[in-house]
Scaffold this motif. Structure first.
Motif, PDB file in Angstrom:
ATOM      1  N   TYR A  59      69.444   7.545 -22.278  1.00 36.87           N
ATOM      2  CA  TYR A  59      68.439   8.105 -23.169  1.00 36.87           C
ATOM      3  C   TYR A  59      68.023   9.460 -22.621  1.00 36.87           C
ATOM      4  O   TYR A  59      67.684   9.595 -21.444  1.00 36.87           O
ATOM      5  CB  TYR A  59      67.241   7.163 -23.282  1.00 36.87           C
ATOM      6  N   LEU A  60      68.081  10.460 -23.485  1.00 35.85           N
ATOM      7  CA  LEU A  60      67.784  11.838 -23.115  1.00 35.85           C
ATOM      8  C   LEU A  60      66.460  12.257 -23.747  1.00 35.85           C
ATOM      9  O   LEU A  60      66.272  12.110 -24.959  1.00 35.85           O
ATOM     10  CB  LEU A  60      68.919  12.749 -23.592  1.00 35.85           C
ATOM     11  N   TYR A  61      65.563  12.798 -22.918  1.00 37.33           N
ATOM     12  CA  TYR A  61      64.260  13.287 -23.365  1.00 37.33           C
ATOM     13  C   TYR A  61      64.151  14.763 -22.984  1.00 37.33           C
ATOM     14  O   TYR A  61      64.609  15.175 -21.904  1.00 37.33           O
ATOM     15  CB  TYR A  61      63.126  12.502 -22.716  1.00 37.33           C
ATOM     16  N   VAL A  62      63.539  15.564 -23.857  1.00 37.22           N
ATOM     17  CA  VAL A  62      63.407  16.997 -23.608  1.00 37.22           C
ATOM     18  C   VAL A  62      61.991  17.460 -23.943  1.00 37.22           C
ATOM     19  O   VAL A  62      61.217  16.735 -24.589  1.00 37.22           O
ATOM     20  CB  VAL A  62      64.425  17.813 -24.439  1.00 37.22           C
ATOM     21  N   SER A  63      61.671  18.676 -23.543  1.00 36.30           N
ATOM     22  CA  SER A  63      60.353  19.239 -23.829  1.00 36.30           C
ATOM     23  C   SER A  63      60.168  19.495 -25.319  1.00 36.30           C
ATOM     24  O   SER A  63      61.128  19.753 -26.057  1.00 36.30           O
ATOM     25  CB  SER A  63      60.166  20.557 -23.073  1.00 36.30           C
ATOM     26  N   THR A  64      58.908  19.431 -25.736  1.00 35.58           N
ATOM     27  CA  THR A  64      58.536  19.660 -27.123  1.00 35.58           C
ATOM     28  C   THR A  64      58.186  21.130 -27.340  1.00 35.58           C
ATOM     29  O   THR A  64      57.512  21.748 -26.501  1.00 35.58           O
ATOM     30  CB  THR A  64      57.341  18.785 -27.502  1.00 35.58           C
ATOM     31  N   LYS A  65      58.640  21.680 -28.453  1.00 28.43           N
ATOM     32  CA  LYS A  65      58.282  23.053 -28.811  1.00 28.43           C
ATOM     33  C   LYS A  65      56.764  23.208 -28.809  1.00 28.43           C
ATOM     34  O   LYS A  65      56.032  22.316 -29.260  1.00 28.43           O
ATOM     35  CB  LYS A  65      58.848  23.391 -30.188  1.00 28.43           C
ATOM     36  N   ASP A  66      56.285  24.332 -28.290  1.00 31.98           N
ATOM     37  CA  ASP A  66      54.853  24.503 -28.042  1.00 31.98           C
ATOM     38  C   ASP A  66      53.985  24.326 -29.281  1.00 31.98           C
ATOM     39  O   ASP A  66      52.821  23.916 -29.172  1.00 31.98           O
ATOM     40  CB  ASP A  66      54.609  25.885 -27.432  1.00 31.98           C
ATOM     41  N   SER A  67      54.527  24.611 -30.448  1.00 36.57           N
ATOM     42  CA  SER A  67      53.735  24.506 -31.675  1.00 36.57           C
ATOM     43  C   SER A  67      53.822  23.141 -32.333  1.00 36.57           C
ATOM     44  O   SER A  67      53.153  22.909 -33.350  1.00 36.57           O
ATOM     45  CB  SER A  67      54.205  25.571 -32.671  1.00 36.57           C
ATOM     46  N   GLU A  68      54.636  22.233 -31.768  1.00 37.90           N
ATOM     47  CA  GLU A  68      54.921  20.966 -32.440  1.00 37.90           C
ATOM     48  C   GLU A  68      54.320  19.776 -31.701  1.00 37.90           C
ATOM     49  O   GLU A  68      54.003  19.846 -30.516  1.00 37.90           O
ATOM     50  CB  GLU A  68      56.438  20.772 -32.573  1.00 37.90           C
ATOM     51  N   ILE A  69      54.198  18.658 -32.440  1.00 37.02           N
ATOM     52  CA  ILE A  69      53.709  17.391 -31.898  1.00 37.02           C
ATOM     53  C   ILE A  69      54.848  16.383 -31.911  1.00 37.02           C
ATOM     54  O   ILE A  69      55.608  16.297 -32.879  1.00 37.02           O
ATOM     55  CB  ILE A  69      52.520  16.867 -32.721  1.00 37.02           C
ATOM     56  N   GLY A  70      54.947  15.594 -30.861  1.00 37.52           N
ATOM     57  CA  GLY A  70      55.957  14.540 -30.802  1.00 37.52           C
ATOM     58  C   GLY A  70      57.007  14.821 -29.751  1.00 37.52           C
ATOM     59  O   GLY A  70      57.253  15.968 -29.378  1.00 37.52           O
ATOM     60  N   ILE A  71      57.639  13.758 -29.271  1.00 39.40           N
ATOM     61  CA  ILE A  71      58.661  13.856 -28.236  1.00 39.40           C
ATOM     62  C   ILE A  71      59.959  13.281 -28.783  1.00 39.40           C
ATOM     63  O   ILE A  71      59.992  12.152 -29.271  1.00 39.40           O
ATOM     64  CB  ILE A  71      58.226  13.110 -26.964  1.00 39.40           C
ATOM     65  N   LYS A  72      61.023  14.084 -28.703  1.00 36.28           N
ATOM     66  CA  LYS A  72      62.315  13.680 -29.232  1.00 36.28           C
ATOM     67  C   LYS A  72      63.174  13.020 -28.159  1.00 36.28           C
ATOM     68  O   LYS A  72      63.038  13.313 -26.981  1.00 36.28           O
ATOM     69  CB  LYS A  72      63.051  14.895 -29.803  1.00 36.28           C
ATOM     70  N   ALA A  73      64.085  12.150 -28.625  1.00 32.92           N
ATOM     71  CA  ALA A  73      65.012  11.485 -27.708  1.00 32.92           C
ATOM     72  C   ALA A  73      66.356  11.298 -28.395  1.00 32.92           C
ATOM     73  O   ALA A  73      66.451  11.289 -29.630  1.00 32.92           O
ATOM     74  CB  ALA A  73      64.458  10.136 -27.265  1.00 32.92           C
ATOM     75  N   TRP A  74      67.382  11.145 -27.569  1.00 31.62           N
ATOM     76  CA  TRP A  74      68.741  10.887 -28.024  1.00 31.62           C
ATOM     77  C   TRP A  74      69.330   9.771 -27.155  1.00 31.62           C
ATOM     78  O   TRP A  74      68.878   9.556 -26.026  1.00 31.62           O
ATOM     79  CB  TRP A  74      69.614  12.135 -27.884  1.00 31.62           C
ATOM     80  N   SER A  75      70.338   9.076 -27.682  1.00 30.95           N
ATOM     81  CA  SER A  75      70.977   8.022 -26.900  1.00 30.95           C
ATOM     82  C   SER A  75      72.483   8.238 -26.866  1.00 30.95           C
ATOM     83  O   SER A  75      73.072   8.880 -27.749  1.00 30.95           O
ATOM     84  CB  SER A  75      70.662   6.642 -27.489  1.00 30.95           C
ATOM     85  N   SER A  76      73.127   7.701 -25.810  1.00 33.02           N
ATOM     86  CA  SER A  76      74.563   7.854 -25.631  1.00 33.02           C
ATOM     87  C   SER A  76      75.059   6.734 -24.725  1.00 33.02           C
ATOM     88  O   SER A  76      74.328   6.247 -23.863  1.00 33.02           O
ATOM     89  CB  SER A  76      74.886   9.210 -24.998  1.00 33.02           C
ATOM     90  N   THR A  77      76.310   6.358 -24.900  1.00 32.61           N
ATOM     91  CA  THR A  77      76.924   5.403 -23.976  1.00 32.61           C
ATOM     92  C   THR A  77      77.888   6.084 -23.015  1.00 32.61           C
ATOM     93  O   THR A  77      78.415   5.438 -22.100  1.00 32.61           O
ATOM     94  CB  THR A  77      77.689   4.305 -24.746  1.00 32.61           C
TER      95      THR A  77
END
Length: 828
Positions: A59-77
């Protein structure tokens, strides 16, 4: 028309197939940096990557754009193909959530992030894809929090500060003790983005500095015997990742993760592309392999050309089906099944019989295996437990690693020839919840078994038991079992067969596996040095770090896997030591000799290492196997490093056209007037010209010191220059290369590697407001500096250090001195 359309499509498919067959082997299953993700923040990209591995999924997590709300994630095997998992946190607090990191413990996922860099919050979820909810008020502690859990279950929190990385002991996931200066720092400036891993009893910390908006954003690493303090930056290798020019720049804020093969390691980091319209950084994700030579960590990058995908396990099972199937064999009965196409279960209680499911696939002698299990219910017997079996041959030869909720411990046993070798147990942390998923990992190298629970090393034991099958078992326990895998690699052995990128550096001890006649030819029956690898190649401890291949004799050879970025000419630098005269080596690609016999000079001692460069050798693009042959004599071999070959031109710049075309200015106030190139002084300043891949050359310049203080001179072998003044970084040494300079009291030579080292000096009075002619000659690792007298050098210096620079561009530099330059001449 329909037949014609089919024919057109067939021709197109045939053309695509032919094109694929024509591509280099390295592109068969390959990735390439930088790596855009689907559904990234618009105009912002992805920065500050963190990777969590849970039950065989990343599971990959990254920083949120300064003007936005919420945290995005991606998954991979597989670390290559990423699927967007959506917003995993949506609380308004997550606006501009910087550097979210997630750690799994006892059924919960804890996220640490510092929105807008204004202090940390802790969020929690029961799933890696959320929803994560806020658990704490703002805890402060600056930015870039990172959590590491030691083998004893003690938690540690690391965070950014000026001039140091700070560590805090944690009493629970929400509570932080006082801070300790770890000793890790990027040149005394702002230091952030820590990641800590433990390997062979030592703690390794990677960290980044000094400013995220600088092309010189870079990664260093430090090592300690203590997770809180005593981290010592590894000067012979730092920066371990840097690029200030080219396709990717501003590399940093990395994370480290074990690859899908359970043995390799990868570094994820971001590069910097510029600014959004609002002034925020635009970044992309990158991934490069990490290799180990003993306690020395090497990043095989940065790369921007196609690299082989991370290797997969030799065996893996995600139970994504409706029946257990024929790839498993039941031993001793029990009631087994598959649930929801995601796990296997056994639910018979009331007996201490060891019910087992064993894979048909078997490991090699050395291997790493990974298991996941949780308890659903336990019986009333004296020892209900559940877990994994490994090195399983039959009911008389096997090992087990089992979790006991009744005794709150890991219980291990090895049986050989029907005889128990004794139970070896290890306590698990208080409050361990066995109804939640836990990971068991077994690493076997030789006769040594290392057994981990949730990444904590709990048991190390020895037994004369080889490889075998793996599986799950229960005793008087209803348990669920999830992702299981094994790889025939252990302790970093996958590094030996990894394709190392060229350009790049290859450790001598990373010759291919396969044994005599495949990976090497050695005339002795055993490893005379007794270190690192267990075959016949002779390996010893290298005082410069890690291990080297020693006792290399006439007729022996070593073979290496490489990935050549492009066909063409390359230079290679061998790191060698010998007390003998007449030593010769040769480099081969298959049956093609890439070099003649390369003469290795008598270095004066087996620990007196020297770097010998051979230029302009032809190489073929793609996945290759290179062979280093010892033609005559005996020498020790530490490494070889490849650069793209670039011919050095003959050129002159007298600035009579009153421009500085081709010169790139980095700091200071530079100008051209009156046919001269001027530095206004007042601070440090540099300007560079040319090609990073120039090797041996001579550069001349006329220099006039217009004031008494400071210094001025010529840069040679310069790479990775950057502006050390921007963003208040205040570092005069943003360069890797040599600086030959004059002052009013003499001639000097120094070395910049994002720090400063004095190398040599010659005292002689030099007048201001007078032209002085300087000539610098670089050949191999020898540097000669001439001033005014062009016949006898004032300085004649050999850089025998492991950080000797063999390639780079030219430049001019001043430090707090108003200076004029003229008549810059370059020739091979």
């Amino acid at each position: 028309m329909e037949r014609e359309e089919v024919m057109k499509k067939s021709k197109l498919l045939l053309a695509l197939l032919v094109l694929c067959l024509m591509l280099p082997a390295s592109l068969a299953t390959a990735y390439q940096n930088p790596r855009p993700l689907s559904n990234e923040w618009p105009t912002y990209g992805s920065g500050d990557p963190y990777i969590l591995k849970y039950k065989g999924v990343y599971y990959l997590y990254v920083s949120t754009k300064d003007s936005e709300i919420g945290i995005k994630a991606w998954s991979s095997t597989d670390l290559v193909n990423w699927t967007y998992a959506g917003l995993v946190a949506t609380d308004p607090i997550t606006k501009a959530a910087y550097a979210p990191e997630v750690i799994y413990w006892n059924g919960y996922f804890y996220m640490y992030t510092s929105p807008g860099g204004g202090g940390h919050y802790v969020l929690r979820s029961e799933s890696p894809t959320g929803p994560f909810t806020i658990q704490t008020p703002n805890k402060g502690l600056t930015i870039d929090g990172h959590v590491f859990i030691d083998d004893d279950g003690q938690w540690y929190f690391y965070r950014a500060a000026h001039g140091q990385m700070v560590a805090h002991r944690m009493s629970d996931p929400y509570t932080f003790g006082p801070g300790f200066n770890t000793g890790a720092t990027v040149n005394g400036g702002w230091t952030e983005g820590a990641t800590v891993v433990k390997r062979n009893g030592k703690y390794y910390m990677t960290y980044t500095g000094n400013h995220v908006h600088s092309p010189a954003y870079r990664v260093d690493y430090a090592v300690s015997d203590n997770p809180l303090t005593g981290f010592v930056p590894v000067q012979n290798q730092n920066p371990v990742l840097i690029s200030t020019e080219g396709p990717t720049i501003g590399l940093g804020h990395n994370g480290l993760v074990t690859g899908p093969d359970l043995d390799s390691m990868y570094m994820f980091y971001h590069d910097w592309k510029g600014y959004t319209p609002e002034g925020w950084p635009i970044r992309s994700i990158n991934m490069d392999r990490v290799a180990w030579n003993g306690d020395k960590m090497i990043v095989l990058g940065p790369t921007t050309t196609s690299q082989p995908d991370p290797a997969l396990p030799a065996f893996q099972d995600r139970f994504n089906r409706t029946a257990i199937g024929s790839s498993w064999t039941n031993v001793n009965g029990g009631t087994w099944g598959i649930y929801n196409q995601e796990l296997m279960w056994q639910d018979t209680l009331g007996t201490t019989t060891a019910y087992k499911q064993i894979t048909n696939a078997a490991t090699a002698s050395n291997y790493t295996a990974e298991f996941h299990a949780k308890q659903m219910a336990r019986g009333t017997s004296a020892s209900p437990r559940y877990g994994a079996t490994f090195s399983y041959v039959d009911e008389n030869n096997y090992g087990v690693a089992m979790l006991s909720s009744k005794n709150n411990r890991l219980e291990t046993n090895i049986v050989i020839g029907g005889v128990s070798q004794g139970w070896v147990n290890a306590a698990l942390p208080a409050g361990y919840d066995y109804s939640k998923w836990h990971n068991i990992r077994v690493e076997k190298s030789g006769n040594t078994f290392k057994i981990y629970v949730d990444n904590m090393l709990k048991v190390t034991r020895s037994a004369n038991l080889g490889g075998g099958k793996v599986g799950y078992l229960t005793e008087d326990t209803h348990a669920d079992f999830a992702y299981v895998a094994f790889s025939n690699q252990a302790g970093g052995s996958s590094d030996w067969d990894a394709y190392k990128p060229i350009p790049g550096k290859i450790e001598a001890v990373h010759y291919m596996s396969g044994g005599e006649g495949v990976g090497y030819h050695d005339l002795t029956p055993a490893n005379l040095g007794g270190q690192y690898r267990s075959d016949a190649v002779d390996i010893r401890v290298n005082p410069e770090g890690g291990y080297n291949v020693g006792w290399n004799q006439t007729g022996e050879w070593l073979k290496y896997r490489v990935n050549v970025a492009a066909a063409g000419a390359y230079d290679v630098t061998f790191r060698m030591a010998t007390t003998m005269n007449g030593v010769g080596i040769r480099l081969w690609d298959g049956a093609t000799a890439l070099t003649g016999v390369v003469s290795i000079p008598n270095t004066g001692g087996w620990d007196a290492w020297r770097s010998i460069t051979v230029t302009n050798i032809p190489m073929t693009q793609g996945l290759r196997e290179l062979r280093v042959e010892f033609v005559t004599g005996e020498a020790d071999f530490a490494s070889m490093e490849f650069h793209t070959h670039a011919a050095v031109p003959s050129l002159t710049d007298n600035f009579n056209d009153n421009n500085s075309d081709g010169w790139k200015r980095w700091e200071g106030n530079w100008s051209v007037s009156g046919g001269q190139y001027h530095s206004a002084g007042g601070t440090f300043a540099k300007t560079t010209f040319g090609n990073d891949n120039w090797a041996n050359y001579t550069v001349e310049a006329d220099i006039r010191m217009n004031e008494a203080g400071g210094d001025a001179g010529i840069i040679v072998r310069g790479t990775n220059p950057a502006d050390g003044l921007e963003r208040a970084q205040g570092n005069a040494d943003f360069l890797q290369g040599y600086y030959a300079y004059i002052k009013t009291d003499g001639v000097y030579l120094g070395k910049q590697n994002y720090n400063w080292s004095n190398l040599a000096g010659f005292t002689t009075p030099l007048a201001i407001n007078t032209w002085h002619k300087m000539k610098v000659v670089v050949n191999g690792t020898n540097i000669k500096v001439y001033v005014n007298d062009m016949t006898t050098p004032k300085l004649d210096y050999n850089d025998y250090s492991p950080t000797a620079f063999t390639h780079g561009k030219i430049g001019l530099r001043t430090a707090y001195k108003n200076t004029s330059f003229d008549n810059v001449i370059l020739y091979p």
